[in-house]
Design an enzyme around this catalytic site. Structure first.
Site, PDB file in Angstrom:
ATOM      1  N   SER B 106      -7.005  24.052  35.210  1.00  0.00           N
ATOM      2  CA  SER B 106      -7.236  23.884  36.659  1.00  0.00           C
ATOM      3  C   SER B 106      -7.874  25.089  37.051  1.00  0.00           C
ATOM      4  O   SER B 106      -7.472  26.282  36.458  1.00  0.00           O
ATOM      5  CB  SER B 106      -5.711  23.598  37.321  1.00  0.00           C
ATOM      6  OG  SER B 106      -5.867  23.967  38.505  1.00  0.00           O
ATOM      7  N   TYR B 130     -13.514  23.257  42.034  1.00  0.00           N
ATOM      8  CA  TYR B 130     -13.506  22.769  43.365  1.00  0.00           C
ATOM      9  C   TYR B 130     -15.217  23.292  43.869  1.00  0.00           C
ATOM     10  O   TYR B 130     -15.476  24.386  43.616  1.00  0.00           O
ATOM     11  CB  TYR B 130     -12.637  23.138  44.297  1.00  0.00           C
ATOM     12  CG  TYR B 130     -11.259  22.563  43.930  1.00  0.00           C
ATOM     13  CD1 TYR B 130     -11.009  21.393  44.363  1.00  0.00           C
ATOM     14  CD2 TYR B 130     -10.331  23.391  43.633  1.00  0.00           C
ATOM     15  CE1 TYR B 130      -9.796  20.710  44.109  1.00  0.00           C
ATOM     16  CE2 TYR B 130      -9.054  22.868  42.872  1.00  0.00           C
ATOM     17  CZ  TYR B 130      -8.892  21.316  43.541  1.00  0.00           C
ATOM     18  OH  TYR B 130      -7.711  20.959  43.389  1.00  0.00           O
ATOM     19  N   THR B 156     -13.560  18.032  40.888  1.00  0.00           N
ATOM     20  CA  THR B 156     -12.672  17.279  41.623  1.00  0.00           C
ATOM     21  C   THR B 156     -13.152  16.981  42.962  1.00  0.00           C
ATOM     22  O   THR B 156     -13.634  17.996  43.937  1.00  0.00           O
ATOM     23  CB  THR B 156     -11.155  18.171  41.969  1.00  0.00           C
ATOM     24  OG1 THR B 156     -10.643  18.350  40.775  1.00  0.00           O
ATOM     25  CG2 THR B 156     -10.200  17.265  42.702  1.00  0.00           C
ATOM     26  N   LYS B 224     -14.548  13.736  39.107  1.00  0.00           N
ATOM     27  CA  LYS B 224     -13.105  13.282  38.922  1.00  0.00           C
ATOM     28  C   LYS B 224     -12.365  12.921  40.495  1.00  0.00           C
ATOM     29  O   LYS B 224     -12.467  13.490  41.628  1.00  0.00           O
ATOM     30  CB  LYS B 224     -12.016  14.514  38.681  1.00  0.00           C
ATOM     31  CG  LYS B 224     -10.522  14.163  38.989  1.00  0.00           C
ATOM     32  CD  LYS B 224      -9.927  15.399  38.127  1.00  0.00           C
ATOM     33  CE  LYS B 224      -8.130  15.002  38.101  1.00  0.00           C
ATOM     34  NZ  LYS B 224      -7.774  15.432  39.549  1.00  0.00           N
ATOM     35  N   HIS B 248      -5.847  11.324  42.033  1.00  0.00           N
ATOM     36  CA  HIS B 248      -5.102  12.641  42.144  1.00  0.00           C
ATOM     37  C   HIS B 248      -3.647  12.548  42.080  1.00  0.00           C
ATOM     38  O   HIS B 248      -2.763  13.189  42.609  1.00  0.00           O
ATOM     39  CB  HIS B 248      -5.430  13.299  43.516  1.00  0.00           C
ATOM     40  CG  HIS B 248      -5.575  14.954  43.409  1.00  0.00           C
ATOM     41  ND1 HIS B 248      -6.731  15.418  43.415  1.00  0.00           N
ATOM     42  CD2 HIS B 248      -4.523  15.774  43.120  1.00  0.00           C
ATOM     43  CE1 HIS B 248      -6.604  16.839  43.544  1.00  0.00           C
ATOM     44  NE2 HIS B 248      -5.155  17.190  43.127  1.00  0.00           N
TER      45      HIS B 248
END
Lengths: 353, 353, 353, 353
Positions: B106, B130, B156, B224, B248
Site C-alpha cells: 500500500s 493513488y 485504486t 482496483k 474496498h
C-alpha cells in the site's frame, strides 16, 4: 424424558456423550453450511396433500435392489458405533433386523463384520467400501463380506481426502488411535487401521477403475456421494446399480447443495435406469415423503441412528426407526397415498422462497 | 488458543488490538452492509463437486501477469500495518515471500518501501498507487518502486473521497497523525503525509488521464475497484493489464454489491482480454474456489492478513496463508479438480435464494 | 454523545422523550410491517458505482416545482412539533431556511402558520392540507397560507380515516386535547381542533372534487400518498403538479409496499409529466441516491426531523439535514456523479433477494 | 390489561390457561412449520391501496350460501370450548349471534347441540361433521342438527388420521377422557365418545361416498381442507356447495402451504362455480382483506375465538370479532373500497420475497 421425535434423541445424546464424541458425530466440514442446509432445505419444500381417497389401509413397504424392506427408511454407513454404545454395530444390526430394513455397514465399524452378522443373522445388509491404494485389500474385504451375506457394495466417492472438520482438529481427535483401541473390539481389522495410517483412500481412483470392482464381485454396486447430473450420467454409462445422493452429512466438501436439493437433478439425469437413494437431513416422516416424491426409492439415516444408540443402544435405534416409520405412515395417510407407489412428484412444490 | 481457521485469527485479533485500531481495521462505510455482504454472498453460492477423477496429485500453483505464484491467494493493499504489529509491512513482506505469493504494498505502508524490499528481497510485489493532484509526486513514487523491483501498479479507483466510517469518526481516529507518528518508521514518506493534508487524492482523475501513467512506466497497470460491466469495458478499451473486482472491503461506498456478486458481470464484459482478480470476503478455501470458478485468476486478502499480523506478526501471516492454501488444496481435491486450470463455472450454481 | 448519523439522533430522542410521545412519533399502523419495510427495502437495493470520472466538483443542488433548493432533501409534513421541542415548528422552519431546503408545514402544526413564517421569513414552504367536510374551512386555510407565501399545496390522500396505531390506543393518546392545549401556542387554530372533533377529514373526497381546489388557488397541487400506477395515471389525467410517493411512514394502511418499492411503478406511469417525490425510510445519503436513481426528484424526511428537534431543537434539525447532505455529497462522489442530473437508473440494481 | 388487537388475547390466554390446555389449543403438527407459516404468509403479501374514492360509507356486510352476515368473518369449527371457558360453546354461540356472523359448530363441542341452539336461537350456524365408519351415526347426527336449524354441513376432509402433535403426546393429553368428563356437559354425546374409542373417523371415505351424504340431506355441503387445484376440480365435479381452504390450523399434515398461499390455486380451479372460504392465520383486518382480494368469500377464525373465550368468555369472543370487524372496516376505508364487492385482486401483490 420422553422420546417423541428424533430431535428428542438428539438433545439427549448431546447431553450424555463426551464433547469430543459429540463433536465428531455432529460436526460438519468448515462452516457446517451444508450440514445445516440439509435440514433447512427440506423445510423449503411444501407438500400438496390429496383428500377423499381410501387410506384405510396404508402400506409403507418397498424394495431396494429387489429385496423387500418394511419401509423406505434404512441405515446409512457411519463409523465407530462403539463411541456411542459399548457393543456398537452389533446393537445397530439387531435393531435393523428387528425393524426389517437395510443396514449399510461401514468399513469403519468398530465391531468385526463377523460379529455384526452373528448378532443379527437374518438382517439385510449392504457393505460400504472405500477404494484403497492396495487393491488387494479391497478384494479381500469384498470377498469376505460377500461370503458373510452382504447384498450390495456401496462405494463412497466423496472422500479422496478427509473433510476439514474444525472441531475435530481443535479436539485433537485421533481416529487412528480409536481404530486401534482395544475396547473397539476390532482385532481382525487392525491391519486395515495400520494400512490406513499410510494412505487411507486411493485419491487416484476414477471411473475407469470401476470395472475392476465390477470384475471381482457379483454384488450390485451403489455409488454414494453423487450430486450432479454429469456424474449421474457417467454412473448410468458405467452400469452401476444405484446412486445414493449424499453430501456425507455435510462432513466432506462444505457449501455443496443440500441432498434434497440435488436429488431432482440426479433423478432426472438417471431417467429411471437405476434406483436413486438419498441420505442427509432426514428428521421426520414428512422428510421421507418429500424425498420419495422427488424420486428417491429409499432414504438412509446417519446421525439419528447414532443418537438412538447413544441414548438406549439397540432399543434406541429401534425407537428411532419406529418413530420415523410411524410418522411416514401418518404422512402418507394425511397426504392421501395408500402406498409408496402412489407417491408422485405432484405431492410437492418448492416454496416461493 | 488454537488457530484452525481464519475466524480464529479474527477473534484473537479483536481481543488483543485497541478498540480504535480494531474499529479501523474492521470498519465498513455507513451501515457496513457491503462489508458484511462480502461474506454472506459467498454463502449463497453452491458448489457442484465431481467425483471419480484422479486427484492424487493436486496442484494449486498459478500465475498472475505472467509471474508464477504458489497459490491464487495473495495479499491486498492495506495501510498502516504497524498498527497491528511493530515492524509492520516488513513482517508482511517476509511472510509473503515465504509463502511464494504476491504482496500488493500500500501507498500507506508504515515502513518505507526500501525497508520492505530489504526485508524480503525475493518476494513478488506489486505497488498500490493513488492518483495525486501533484502528478510529479506520482511520478517520483512510481519510478522509485519500479527501481525497487515492484512488478505492477495497482491503481485504486474507489477513493475520490474517503468513505464514511462512523466508528472512526466516533473514535476521532486521526490517520494524518498516524502517518506522522515516529513509531511508524516512516521518515521518508513524511512529505507524502504532509502533502495529503492538503488534498489527498485527485478526484478529477479520469479515464483520459490513464495514458499519462501508461507513458511514465513499463509496469502493467491494474485497476482496483471496478464493479460494473460498463467500467470493465472501458478498462479493456484503455488497454490496462488487469482488474481487481473490489469494493474496498466495504469501506468506501456502502450498499454496492458484494465483490463475488459483481465478479460475473465484470468477467463477462472483459471477455478474457485481461486478467480479473477479486478481493473482499475471502475467508476459506471454498471462497477461493468459488471466485476462481466464476472467473477470477487470483484472490487477494485484506483484513485476514492484518488479523494474522496482530496475532503473531510474520508467523501469523504465514499461518493465515498456509491455512487458506491447505483449505484450497482440500477444496480442489474434494471438488474433483487437479489444478486451477480445471476449475470451471460448472463447479458452482447460485442457490435458489 | 456524538451525533454521527441519523440513527444517533433516533437513539438519543428515544431516551429523552416520554414514552407516549416517543410511541406517537415512532409508531406505525397495526404490526408496523410497512414502517419497518420502508427501511429494509432500501437495503435490498444495490448501487452500481462508476469510476474514473472527474468528481472534483460535486453539486447536489436541484429544483422542485421550479424553485431551487440546496439538496434534494426536504422536510415532510408531520404534526405537533411542540411535543418534541418547546417552540416546535418555529425551530423547524428556522433550520429549514438555514439549510435552504423546502419545509412542508403540516395542518397540525402546533404553532400558528403566522408564527412559522415570522420565524423564518425567507424559507421555501409548502402547505399540507386535508380535505375537510366543511369546504369553506379549506378555502380560508388555503387563502391564508397563500397570502403567507406558501408555494404549493400538498394534499394528503391516505387519511380518509385514521390508521390503527396500537400503541397510541394503549397509551390513550388524545390528540384532540393536544390540539387544544394551551402550551401548543395554537390559539387561532382552535376552531380547527373543534371542528375536527366532529368529523376530521372528508372521506367522501374523490377525484372529481379536485377541480374545486384547483379553482380556488393558483398554487401547484401535489398529491401525497399515491402508491399505484392506476392512481398515478389518474393524477396525470387530473392535471396536478406532483406526486409524493408515500405510505405515511407506515402509519395508515399497514402491509402496503415500502415507498421505495412503489416508486418505480409510479414513475413509470407518470412518464415525466410531473415531478415525483418520495418520503419514507430515508436514513442515509445512499437512500437519497437510490430514490433519485429510481426517479424521485427529491425526498422528504419525517421522523428524523422530529429526532433532531427532540435532541437539540433548531440545531438538531440543522445537524440532521447537514449530515444527510454531506452523506449525499459523498455518495455522489463515490458513485461517480457530479450532479443530481447525472444520477440515472443504471446506478442501481435490485439484489437477488 | 388492554385488549387492542388479537395478539393481546393470545398473550393473556397463554398466561391463564393450563400448560396442557394451551398446548392443545396452540399446537401444530410435527415442527409447527405450517401453523407458523399460516401467519407469515400473510405478511409476504402487499396491499395496493387506491385513493380519492368516496369511502364515507363503508359496508362490510356480505353473504355466505345466500345468508347475510354482518362481516366476512366467521367462526371455524374447533372442539372442546369448555376447556377455555366453563359454559363453552354456549358462550361462543351467544357471541356469534350478537355479532351476526356464522358459527360452525364442531362435532366435538363440549355442550350438546341442543344447549348451543337454546343459548342463541337466532344465530346462523353450520355443522362440522366427520365421516364415521358407522354411517348410521352420521345420519342420526345430520338429521338431528338439520332439525335444530343448522344451515350447512361442513365436512372435514383432512383427518383420515390424527395429526402428530408432539406437545399433546408429551403432555399425555387424553381427549377421550375429556369427551367423557362430566363437567363437559356432554351427556347425550357419550355414545359418540364411546364409538370414537374404537375407530374415530372413516379413513376409507372417498369421493364416491359423497353422494350418500348428498342423498340424506338438503343442506349445502362444504368441503373443508382442500389445498390443491386437483381436489378443487373434483369438488366442482361432485357438486358440492363450497370449499374451505384450510390446513386445519397446521394441526394435521405439517409442511403444507399456508392457507393463503393455497387459496389462489383453488379459486382459479373453481372458476366461480361455488363459494370458496379460508381459515388459518387470520389475525388482523388486513389479513381478511387480503383473503377476500385473492378470492375468498369469507374467512373463519379458529384459535382467536378460543383466546377470546379463555380471556372473557362470551364477552371475549365478541371483542375478538368486533376488533376484527373494526379493523376490516378501517382496512377497506384506507384501501379505497366501499364494500366487499369492490375488493379485487388488483388490491394485492406478492412481495418480491
Amino acid at each position: 424424558m420422553s422420546f417423541v421425535c428424533l430431535a428428542d434423541f438428539q438433545a439427549h445424546a448431546r447431553e450424555h456423550l463426551s464433547k469430543s464424541t459429540w463433536d465428531f458425530i455432529d460436526g460438519g466440514a468448515d462452516d457446517c453450511f451444508t450440514r445445516d442446509d440439509n435440514i433447512a432445505a427440506f423445510k423449503r419444500i411444501r407438500l400438496r396433500p390429496r383428500f377423499l381417497r381410501d387410506v384405510s389401509q396404508v402400506d409403507i413397504k418397498t424394495t431396494i435392489q429387489g429385496e423387500q424392506i418394511s419401509a423406505p427408511i434404512c441405515i446409512a454407513p457411519t463409523g465407530f458405533h462403539s463411541l456411542a454404545w459399548p457393543d456398537g454395530e452389533m446393537s445397530t444390526a439387531r435393531a435393523a433386523q428387528a425393524a426389517d430394513i437395510c443396514y449399510i455397514t461401514s468399513t469403519f465399524a468398530s465391531c468385526t463384520f463377523e460379529e455384526i452378522v452373528t448378532a443379527a443373522p437374518r438382517g439385510l445388509r449392504w457393505f460400504q467400501v472405500y477404494p484403497y491404494p492396495n487393491r488387494e485389500l479391497n478384494k479381500q474385504l469384498i470377498q469376505r463380506v460377500e461370503s458373510l451375506g452382504f447384498k450390495a457394495l456401496v462405494m463412497t466417492l466423496d472422500v479422496p481426502t478427509s473433510g476439514n472438520r474444525r472441531q475435530d482438529t481443535r479436539n485433537k481427535l485421533d481416529l487412528k488411535t480409536i481404530l486401534l483401541r482395544k475396547d473397539l473390539r476390532f482385532p481382525e481389522e487392525r491391519h486395515i487401521a495400520s494400512d490406513l495410517q499410510m494412505s487411507p483412500f486411493d485419491a487416484s481412483f476414477c471411473w475407469k477403475d470401476l470395472s475392476w470392482f465390477q470384475g471381482i464381485t457379483q454384488l450390485p454396486i451403489i455409488l454414494k456421494g453423487i450430486l450432479t447430473k454429469e456424474d449421474a450420467e457417467l454412473a448410468v454409462k458405467h452400469n452401476v446399480q444405484g446412486i445414493i445422493v449424499s453430501n456425507h452429512g455435510g462432513r466432506q466438501l462444505d457449501d455443496v447443495a443440500a441432498s434434497i436439493d440435488a436429488l431432482t437433478e440426479v433423478v432426472t439425469a438417471v431417467q429411471g435406469k437405476m434406483e436413486v437413494y438419498l441420505d442427509g437431513g432426514i428428521r421426520s416422516g414428512n422428510d421421507v415423503l418429500k424425498a420419495l416424491a422427488l424420486g428417491a426409492k429409499c432414504v438412509f439415516l446417519g446421525r439419528p441412528i447414532l443418537w438412538g444408540l447413544a441414548c438406549k443402544g439397540e432399543q434406541g435405534v429401534q425407537e428411532v426407526l419406529n418413530i420415523l416409520k410411524k410418522e411416514l405412515h401418518t404422512s402418507l395417510t394425511l397426504a392421501g397415498c395408500r402406498s409408496v407407489a402412489e407417491i408422485s412428484q405432484d405431492l410437492v412444490q418448492f416454496s416461493r422462497l
